[in-house]
Design a protein around this motif. Sequence first.
Motif, PDB file in Angstrom:
ATOM      1  N   ILE A   4       0.842  -1.207   0.000  1.00  0.00           N
ATOM      2  CA  ILE A   4       0.000   0.000   0.000  1.00  0.00           C
ATOM      3  C   ILE A   4       0.873   1.252   0.000  1.00  0.00           C
ATOM      4  O   ILE A   4       0.627   2.192  -0.763  1.00  0.00           O
ATOM      5  CB  ILE A   4      -0.965  -0.013   1.197  1.00  0.00           C
ATOM      6  N   GLU A   5       1.924   1.260   0.814  1.00  0.00           N
ATOM      7  CA  GLU A   5       2.840   2.412   0.848  1.00  0.00           C
ATOM      8  C   GLU A   5       3.539   2.581  -0.501  1.00  0.00           C
ATOM      9  O   GLU A   5       3.717   3.695  -0.988  1.00  0.00           O
ATOM     10  CB  GLU A   5       3.870   2.232   1.963  1.00  0.00           C
ATOM     11  N   TYR A   6       3.933   1.465  -1.095  1.00  0.00           N
ATOM     12  CA  TYR A   6       4.585   1.495  -2.403  1.00  0.00           C
ATOM     13  C   TYR A   6       3.635   2.054  -3.456  1.00  0.00           C
ATOM     14  O   TYR A   6       4.016   2.917  -4.260  1.00  0.00           O
ATOM     15  CB  TYR A   6       5.051   0.086  -2.783  1.00  0.00           C
ATOM     16  N   ALA A   7       2.391   1.609  -3.447  1.00  0.00           N
ATOM     17  CA  ALA A   7       1.404   2.096  -4.406  1.00  0.00           C
ATOM     18  C   ALA A   7       1.148   3.588  -4.207  1.00  0.00           C
ATOM     19  O   ALA A   7       1.031   4.340  -5.183  1.00  0.00           O
ATOM     20  CB  ALA A   7       0.103   1.311  -4.264  1.00  0.00           C
ATOM     21  N   GLU A   8       1.102   4.032  -2.951  1.00  0.00           N
ATOM     22  CA  GLU A   8       0.894   5.460  -2.686  1.00  0.00           C
ATOM     23  C   GLU A   8       2.084   6.289  -3.175  1.00  0.00           C
ATOM     24  O   GLU A   8       1.911   7.376  -3.722  1.00  0.00           O
ATOM     25  CB  GLU A   8       0.662   5.684  -1.194  1.00  0.00           C
ATOM     26  N   ALA A   9       3.296   5.770  -2.989  1.00  0.00           N
ATOM     27  CA  ALA A   9       4.485   6.482  -3.462  1.00  0.00           C
ATOM     28  C   ALA A   9       4.493   6.585  -4.984  1.00  0.00           C
ATOM     29  O   ALA A   9       4.808   7.641  -5.546  1.00  0.00           O
ATOM     30  CB  ALA A   9       5.742   5.774  -2.968  1.00  0.00           C
ATOM     31  N   ILE A  10       4.128   5.501  -5.660  1.00  0.00           N
ATOM     32  CA  ILE A  10       4.058   5.511  -7.125  1.00  0.00           C
ATOM     33  C   ILE A  10       2.989   6.504  -7.588  1.00  0.00           C
ATOM     34  O   ILE A  10       3.205   7.284  -8.522  1.00  0.00           O
ATOM     35  CB  ILE A  10       3.746   4.095  -7.671  1.00  0.00           C
ATOM     36  N   ARG A  11       1.835   6.501  -6.931  1.00  0.00           N
ATOM     37  CA  ARG A  11       0.748   7.414  -7.285  1.00  0.00           C
ATOM     38  C   ARG A  11       1.196   8.866  -7.098  1.00  0.00           C
ATOM     39  O   ARG A  11       0.922   9.722  -7.936  1.00  0.00           O
ATOM     40  CB  ARG A  11      -0.492   7.123  -6.438  1.00  0.00           C
ATOM     41  N   GLU A  12       1.904   9.122  -5.998  1.00  0.00           N
ATOM     42  CA  GLU A  12       2.383  10.483  -5.742  1.00  0.00           C
ATOM     43  C   GLU A  12       3.382  10.928  -6.803  1.00  0.00           C
ATOM     44  O   GLU A  12       3.310  12.051  -7.305  1.00  0.00           O
ATOM     45  CB  GLU A  12       3.023  10.540  -4.353  1.00  0.00           C
ATOM     46  N   LYS A  13       4.311  10.055  -7.167  1.00  0.00           N
ATOM     47  CA  LYS A  13       5.285  10.394  -8.214  1.00  0.00           C
ATOM     48  C   LYS A  13       4.586  10.630  -9.552  1.00  0.00           C
ATOM     49  O   LYS A  13       4.951  11.539 -10.299  1.00  0.00           O
ATOM     50  CB  LYS A  13       6.336   9.293  -8.352  1.00  0.00           C
ATOM     51  N   ALA A  14       3.579   9.842  -9.862  1.00  0.00           N
ATOM     52  CA  ALA A  14       2.834  10.027 -11.107  1.00  0.00           C
ATOM     53  C   ALA A  14       2.083  11.348 -11.096  1.00  0.00           C
ATOM     54  O   ALA A  14       2.034  12.050 -12.114  1.00  0.00           O
ATOM     55  CB  ALA A  14       1.870   8.870 -11.319  1.00  0.00           C
ATOM     56  N   THR A  15       1.524  11.705  -9.944  1.00  0.00           N
ATOM     57  CA  THR A  15       0.811  12.979  -9.832  1.00  0.00           C
ATOM     58  C   THR A  15       1.756  14.148 -10.039  1.00  0.00           C
ATOM     59  O   THR A  15       1.450  15.090 -10.770  1.00  0.00           O
ATOM     60  CB  THR A  15       0.126  13.087  -8.451  1.00  0.00           C
ATOM     61  N   VAL A  16       2.932  14.081  -9.402  1.00  0.00           N
ATOM     62  CA  VAL A  16       3.921  15.152  -9.558  1.00  0.00           C
ATOM     63  C   VAL A  16       4.365  15.260 -11.018  1.00  0.00           C
ATOM     64  O   VAL A  16       4.457  16.358 -11.576  1.00  0.00           O
ATOM     65  CB  VAL A  16       5.122  14.924  -8.618  1.00  0.00           C
ATOM     66  N   ALA A  17       4.631  14.131 -11.652  1.00  0.00           N
ATOM     67  CA  ALA A  17       5.044  14.143 -13.059  1.00  0.00           C
ATOM     68  C   ALA A  17       3.956  14.734 -13.938  1.00  0.00           C
ATOM     69  O   ALA A  17       4.242  15.503 -14.861  1.00  0.00           O
ATOM     70  CB  ALA A  17       5.385  12.724 -13.507  1.00  0.00           C
ATOM     71  N   ASN A  18       2.710  14.399 -13.656  1.00  0.00           N
ATOM     72  CA  ASN A  18       1.593  14.936 -14.430  1.00  0.00           C
ATOM     73  C   ASN A  18       1.489  16.446 -14.250  1.00  0.00           C
ATOM     74  O   ASN A  18       1.290  17.189 -15.224  1.00  0.00           O
ATOM     75  CB  ASN A  18       0.290  14.246 -14.007  1.00  0.00           C
ATOM     76  N   LEU A  19       1.629  16.919 -13.017  1.00  0.00           N
ATOM     77  CA  LEU A  19       1.573  18.363 -12.762  1.00  0.00           C
ATOM     78  C   LEU A  19       2.718  19.090 -13.470  1.00  0.00           C
ATOM     79  O   LEU A  19       2.519  20.155 -14.058  1.00  0.00           O
ATOM     80  CB  LEU A  19       1.625  18.635 -11.259  1.00  0.00           C
ATOM     81  N   GLU A  20       3.907  18.506 -13.425  1.00  0.00           N
ATOM     82  CA  GLU A  20       5.050  19.124 -14.107  1.00  0.00           C
ATOM     83  C   GLU A  20       4.823  19.189 -15.611  1.00  0.00           C
ATOM     84  O   GLU A  20       5.158  20.184 -16.261  1.00  0.00           O
ATOM     85  CB  GLU A  20       6.330  18.354 -13.790  1.00  0.00           C
ATOM     86  N   MET A  21       4.245  18.140 -16.167  1.00  0.00           N
ATOM     87  CA  MET A  21       3.967  18.123 -17.599  1.00  0.00           C
ATOM     88  C   MET A  21       2.920  19.185 -17.944  1.00  0.00           C
ATOM     89  O   MET A  21       3.055  19.902 -18.940  1.00  0.00           O
ATOM     90  CB  MET A  21       3.489  16.741 -18.023  1.00  0.00           C
ATOM     91  N   ASN A  22       1.895  19.323 -17.117  1.00  0.00           N
ATOM     92  CA  ASN A  22       0.863  20.339 -17.361  1.00  0.00           C
ATOM     93  C   ASN A  22       1.457  21.739 -17.300  1.00  0.00           C
ATOM     94  O   ASN A  22       1.101  22.600 -18.105  1.00  0.00           O
ATOM     95  CB  ASN A  22      -0.271  20.202 -16.350  1.00  0.00           C
ATOM     96  N   VAL A  23       2.352  21.982 -16.359  1.00  0.00           N
ATOM     97  CA  VAL A  23       3.006  23.287 -16.251  1.00  0.00           C
ATOM     98  C   VAL A  23       3.814  23.561 -17.511  1.00  0.00           C
ATOM     99  O   VAL A  23       3.762  24.658 -18.067  1.00  0.00           O
ATOM    100  CB  VAL A  23       3.896  23.357 -14.992  1.00  0.00           C
ATOM    101  N   ALA A  24       4.554  22.576 -17.962  1.00  0.00           N
ATOM    102  CA  ALA A  24       5.365  22.754 -19.171  1.00  0.00           C
ATOM    103  C   ALA A  24       4.488  23.048 -20.377  1.00  0.00           C
ATOM    104  O   ALA A  24       4.825  23.887 -21.217  1.00  0.00           O
ATOM    105  CB  ALA A  24       6.214  21.508 -19.421  1.00  0.00           C
ATOM    106  N   LEU A  25       3.351  22.378 -20.469  1.00  0.00           N
ATOM    107  CA  LEU A  25       2.469  22.582 -21.624  1.00  0.00           C
ATOM    108  C   LEU A  25       1.780  23.934 -21.589  1.00  0.00           C
ATOM    109  O   LEU A  25       1.503  24.517 -22.636  1.00  0.00           O
ATOM    110  CB  LEU A  25       1.414  21.468 -21.671  1.00  0.00           C
TER     111      LEU A  25
END
Length: 55
Positions: A4-25
């Motif tokens: 569960i902790e691993y899945a939450e960490a992966i989800r958090e990293k994906a969210t951050v990457a998505n936000l960074e991509m949106n900012v760049a776009l």
Amino acid sequence: MTDIEYAEAIREKATVANLEMNVALTTEPQAQSGQDFIADVAELSNCDSKQKAAY
């Protein structure tokens, strides 16, 4: 780390990457829009200066 902790960490990293991509776009088009606006203002200012010099 539990699954569960691993899945939450992966989800958090994906969210951050998505936000960074949106900012760049959104940042690039906004920057271009700002540059276009500044160019338009400069052009209008130049035309206004030429008209004042003609009178």
